[in-house]
Design an enzyme around this catalytic site. Structure first.
Site: not given
Length: 229
Positions: A16, A54-55, A77, A140, A175, A177
Site C-alpha cells: 500500500g 511491529d509498532v 504510516n 478507525y 490499498t 485496507m
C-alpha cells in the site's frame, strides 16, 4: 525537509502507501530507506534496509531504534482498521486499532526523537485521514481524530529540537485496507507525491485531495457529515 541525501524510515512498508513511500523516497534521492514491517518487502535496491518492526511491540520499536541510528525522516504510516462499533465490537479489536494507529505513532516518535535531534532535527510524518474530522461509527475514525491531536501536540514538543512534524490527511487510497469499499479511491502514487511535496516545502499539514480539503474547510461550519464520500 528535503528527502535527497537523507535517511528515511517507513513503518507499514510492505504494501500500500508504505511500499509507495519507499519507492518514492528512493526516486527522490534518499541515501537509505529502512523499510519497517512485519512482512517481507517485495522490493530490491541496495539502499533499502528491511527492518522487522511491529509498532505495537515496545521491544520491537527499541530494537528498530538501535538498528537504525541514522534516521532523518520518520514516516509513521502503519495503520489498521477494525472494530466497526465502539459499543459492540470486541474491546480487544478497538484496543488493537488504537495501539497501532495512535500509540504506535507515539512510541515510534518517542524512540526516534533523540536520533532526529542528534542529526539536526529531521522530520516526522504522521498519516492521518479526512476521517480525523468526521465522526463515523467504530474505532478507525476516532483513532485518526486522536492522531490529529497527537500530531499537533508532538509538533509543539518537538519544535525546540528543530523537528518538522507533518500531519497528512487524505480520503480513501487504493490499498489492501480499502479493497472492499465501493468508493472513489486515490492512487498511492498521487497520495505519496502530495505528502512528500508538502514535506519538502516545510509544511505542517498535507491535505492530499479535494474531498479532504472540503472536509477541512467545513470544520467551522459543522457540515462535514454531508461530505462523507
Amino acid at each position: 525537509m528535503l528527502i535527497s541525501d537523507h535517511t528515511v524510515l517507513v513503518t507499514g512498508a510492505s504494501a500500500g502507501l508504505g511500499l509507495q513511500f519507499v519507492t518514492e523516497a528512493l526516486a527522490r534521492g534518499a541515501t537509505k530507506v529502512y523499510a519497517g514491517a512485519r512482512r517481507d518487502i517485495p522490493l530490491t535496491d541496495d539502499r533499502i534496509v528491511p527492518l522487522r518492526l511491529d509498532v505495537t511491540d515496545a521491544a520491537s520499536i527499541a530494537d528498530a531504534a538501535t538498528a537504525a541510528p541514522d534516521v532523518d525522516i520518520l514516516i509513521n504510516n502503519a495503520g489498521i482498521s477494525a472494530g466497526s462499533s465502539l459499543l459492540t465490537s470486541p474491546l480487544s479489536d478497538i484496543r488493537k486499532v488504537f495501539d497501532t494507529n495512535v500509540f504506535g505513532i507515539l512510541e515510534m516518535t518517542r524512540a526516534f526523537a533523540p536520533i532526529l535531534a542528534a542529526r539536526g532535527g529531521g522530520a516526522v510524518v504522521d498519516i492521518a485521514s479526512a476521517l480525523s474530522w468526521i465522526a463515523m461509527p467504530g474505532a478507525y475514525s476516532s483513532s485518526k481524530a486522536a492522531v490529529w491531536g497527537l500530531t499537533n501536540s508532538l509538533r509543539a514538543e518537538l519544535a525546540g529540537q528543530g523537528t518538522q512534524v507533518l500531519g497528512a490527511h487524505l480520503s480513501y487510497a487504493a490499498t489492501e485496507m480499502t479493497e472492499s469499499l465501493d468508493v472513489p479511491k486515490l492512487s498511492p502514487e498521487m497520495v505519496v507525491t502530495q505528502i512528500f511535496d508538502a514535506l519538502e516545502e516545510g509544511a505542517d499539514e498535507a491535505i492530499v485531495d479535494d474531498i479532504t480539503a472540503a472536509v477541512r474547510a467545513a470544520l467551522s461550519t459543522n457540515t462535514t457529515a454531508a461530505l462523507v464520500p
